[in-house]
Design a protein around this motif. Structure first.
Motif, short mmCIF file in Angstrom:
data_model
loop_
_atom_site.label_atom_id
_atom_site.label_comp_id
_atom_site.label_asym_id
_atom_site.label_seq_id
_atom_site.Cartn_x
_atom_site.Cartn_y
_atom_site.Cartn_z
N GLN A 121 0.82 -1.21 0.00
CA GLN A 121 0.00 0.00 0.00
C GLN A 121 0.85 1.26 0.00
O GLN A 121 0.31 2.37 0.08
N TRP A 122 2.16 1.13 -0.10
CA TRP A 122 3.02 2.31 -0.09
C TRP A 122 2.79 3.16 -1.34
O TRP A 122 2.49 2.64 -2.42
N THR A 123 2.97 4.46 -1.18
CA THR A 123 2.86 5.40 -2.30
C THR A 123 4.09 6.28 -2.33
O THR A 123 4.92 6.27 -1.41
N LEU A 145 6.60 4.21 6.33
CA LEU A 145 7.58 3.26 5.82
C LEU A 145 8.19 2.41 6.94
O LEU A 145 8.49 1.23 6.74
N ALA A 146 8.38 3.00 8.11
CA ALA A 146 9.07 2.30 9.19
C ALA A 146 8.17 1.33 9.95
O ALA A 146 8.64 0.31 10.46
N MET A 147 6.87 1.63 10.04
CA MET A 147 5.99 0.81 10.87
C MET A 147 5.88 -0.64 10.40
O MET A 147 5.94 -1.56 11.23
N PRO A 148 5.72 -0.92 9.09
CA PRO A 148 5.72 -2.33 8.68
C PRO A 148 7.02 -3.05 9.03
O PRO A 148 7.00 -4.25 9.32
N GLN A 149 8.14 -2.32 9.02
CA GLN A 149 9.41 -2.93 9.40
C GLN A 149 9.37 -3.35 10.87
O GLN A 149 9.83 -4.43 11.25
N PHE A 150 8.85 -2.46 11.72
CA PHE A 150 8.77 -2.75 13.14
C PHE A 150 7.85 -3.94 13.41
O PHE A 150 8.20 -4.85 14.18
N ILE A 151 6.69 -3.96 12.77
CA ILE A 151 5.73 -5.06 12.97
C ILE A 151 6.32 -6.37 12.45
O ILE A 151 6.14 -7.43 13.07
N GLN A 152 7.04 -6.32 11.33
CA GLN A 152 7.66 -7.53 10.79
C GLN A 152 8.64 -8.15 11.77
O GLN A 152 8.72 -9.36 11.91
N SER A 167 5.91 4.83 -11.31
CA SER A 167 6.11 3.49 -11.87
C SER A 167 7.06 2.68 -10.99
O SER A 167 6.92 1.46 -10.85
N LEU A 168 8.03 3.35 -10.36
CA LEU A 168 8.94 2.65 -9.44
C LEU A 168 8.19 2.07 -8.25
O LEU A 168 8.39 0.92 -7.86
N VAL A 169 7.31 2.87 -7.66
CA VAL A 169 6.61 2.41 -6.46
C VAL A 169 5.57 1.35 -6.82
O VAL A 169 5.34 0.40 -6.06
N VAL A 188 6.35 -6.44 -6.40
CA VAL A 188 7.39 -7.33 -5.85
C VAL A 188 7.02 -7.76 -4.43
O VAL A 188 7.15 -8.93 -4.06
N PHE A 189 6.55 -6.81 -3.63
CA PHE A 189 6.16 -7.15 -2.25
C PHE A 189 4.98 -8.11 -2.22
O PHE A 189 4.92 -9.00 -1.37
N PHE A 190 4.05 -7.96 -3.15
CA PHE A 190 2.91 -8.88 -3.20
C PHE A 190 3.39 -10.29 -3.51
O PHE A 190 2.95 -11.27 -2.88
N THR A 191 4.30 -10.42 -4.47
CA THR A 191 4.86 -11.74 -4.79
C THR A 191 5.61 -12.32 -3.60
O THR A 191 5.49 -13.52 -3.30
#
Length: 509
Positions: free
Chosen positions: A357-359, A367-374, A470-472, A478-481
């Motif tokens: 869901q990043w934009t 950006l940092a919160m998913p890293q912390f939860i992971q 297009s980069l995001v 890639v993250f979905f895969t």
């Protein structure tokens, strides 16, 4: 050679503590070097005049060299002695770190990173094995907790340290900082660990098996590294490398399974618990490393982050993992480890799915919160996996099983790096073409012209916006895969029977 019961009396408590800190520091340095270069790749690429894609060879060359050497650690330790192997590996690691820092061309730094990986490969398993050797059983729990903390802390601090050094000093210093640590570890090993040296056994050398191992892994990695620049299988060179890697791998399997003294013991794969566990490990680390490789580059190339801030954004995984690790450790023995692993991997998968869901206008904490939860799920995956895999093999196979486990982990990381960057680049081009085909830019260009932009400047602004979007979009794909791969791995582990009894993890790495 001293009897096992006498080993613990060879070192005083003070010397044992100093030796333990030295071994933990050595492990920290090697793990740190796996990620410290990630955020510095744009700096290195710019300084050497190479593309960012070519710069990733700096990451993959280290990982593959380590992958080749790790399965040989058990054989090398018997041949030269555990302490001697640790000392020689640390000496080589320090020397190649110096040469990496002095490199002025891509070829030189890749060759030196290969040497760094070959020497660094034995340091992780040897540091853990020697810790188990010098500390009595009643103290091993606390000691291995310290070792585990360095394993988690290294990837956490790597991006931060690498980013700070690249922004404020020079990328050369990400390698030079290894020198004082290496010197300290060598001095401590020579001073403190000599009394606990292991017996040397002159084993026959499986030259053919070793050559085949290097051959097929080398062909595979070169194919993955240069494939992006050679239209993959549209280039005869890539096809030839793929054929050679495939044939080399098949011959390697046949040879090692029929050799009386194989350089790599592949017979451990007959245990379904071990096989399902290590393939779960390989899939998870490959999917997990996709974020470690892509996120720092995206933040620097598209989001305007410095290397330091991109390192901070990616470091939160290790922060939460360090706090959760003691809880996961206490649960082992009370909970089915398959449930812990499956739940931890699924948790990481959901955190990866969150990133889709990043934009392009996401703020730092988004950006940092998913890293912390992971990071909360990481210990529930990493710690019990050793119990599952090593608990599935016979005691005399523990060293070979542990070596193969680390081999597949590091190889998965190297392969993942190449595949993910290829998918990211190809997806970005597809997304850009789709956006350009549906874009109605005339109102935007007119607005920009009213603000004083020339037609050329206006078109460049629109092109930059399309590139950023297009980069995001490609990164989210890639993250979905990666999330799908993680969910598959969470189910794969249930093929293993539940391990029973205590596991000797002294050979684990």
């Amino acid at each position: 050679m001293s009897r096992p019961a006498d080993i613990f009396s060879l070192l005083s408590p003070r010397h044992r503590l100093l030796a333990g800190l030295t071994l933990a520091l050595a492990n920290f340095m090697v793990v740190l070097d796996l990620t410290i270069a990630n955020v510095s790749v744009p700096h290195i690429a710019g300084n050497l005049g190479i593309s960012a894609d070519q710069g990733t060879w700096i990451i993959t060359s280290y990982a593959v060299a380590e992958a080749i050497c790790v399965p040989l650690t058990g054989w090398l330790a018997q041949r030269f002695g555990a302490v001697r192997l640790f000392t020689m590996s640390m000496l080589g690691f320090g020397l190649f770190s110096l040469l990496c820092g002095l490199s002025m061309t891509l070829g030189m730094i890749v060759v030196c990173r290969i040497g760094q990986g070959l020497c660094g490969g034995p340091l992780m398993p040897m540091s853990q094995t020697l810790l188990m050797r010098i500390f009595p059983p009643e103290q091993r729990g606390r000691v291995m907790a310290l070792w585990a903390m360095t394993t988690l802390l290294g990837p956490t601090l790597g991006p931060i340290v690498g980013g700070y050094i690249s922004d404020n000093w020079s990328w050369h210093w990400i390698f030079f900082i290894n020198l004082p640590i290496a010197a300290l570890c060598i001095f401590s090993a020579l001073t403190l660990l000599r009394p606990v040296e292991t017996e040397r056994v002159k084993l026959p050398i499986d030259y053919i098996g070793l050559a085949l191992l290097v051959f097929w892994i080398g062909c595979l990695q070169i194919m993955l590294d240069i494939g992006r620049d050679h239209d993959w299988f549209g280039d005869p060179l890539i096809v030839a490398l793929a054929v050679m890697a495939g044939i080399g791998f098949c011959v390697f399997l046949i040879w090692e399974l029929t050799e009386e003294h194989p350089i790599v013991d592949l017979r451990v794969f007959r245990h379904i618990g071990f096989t399902s566990g290590v393939f779960t490990l390989a899939l998870c680390f490959g999917a997990y490393f996709a974020g470690i490789v892509i996120i720092p580059q995206w933040l620097q190339l598209s989001m305007g982050y410095t290397a330091t801030w991109s390192g901070l954004a990616t470091s939160f995984t290790g922060v939460s993992a360090m706090f959760i690790a003691p809880i996961a450790g206490r649960m082992i023995g009370k909970t089915d480890v398959r449930l812990m692993i499956s739940g931890g991997v699924a948790w990481i998968g959901f955190a990866t799915l969150w990133r889709t869901q990043w934009t392009a206008d996401a703020d730092f904490w988004t950006l940092a919160m998913p890293q912390f939860i992971q990071g909360i799920g990481m210990p529930f995956f990493m710690i019990p996996l050793t119990t599952l895999t090593l608990g599935s093999v016979r005691p005399e196979e523990t060293a070979s099983a542990a070596g193969m486990q680390n081999f597949l982990r590091t190889l998965a990381i190297a392969i993942s790096t190449s595949i993910v960057l290829t998918g990211w680049g190809d997806g970005q081009r597809v997304s850009r073409n789709e956006m350009a085909g549906t874009l109605h830019a005339d109102p935007t260009l007119a607005d920009l012209a009213g603000r004083g932009f020339t037609p050329e400047q206006g078109r460049q602004v629109v092109a930059n916006l399309v590139d950023a979007q297009s980069l995001v979009v490609s990164m989210n794909h890639v993250f979905f895969t990666a999330a799908v791969v993680l969910f598959m791995a969470a189910t794969l582990v249930w093929l293993a029977p539940r391990p029973t009894g205590r596991v000797d993890t002294s050979a684990a790495h």
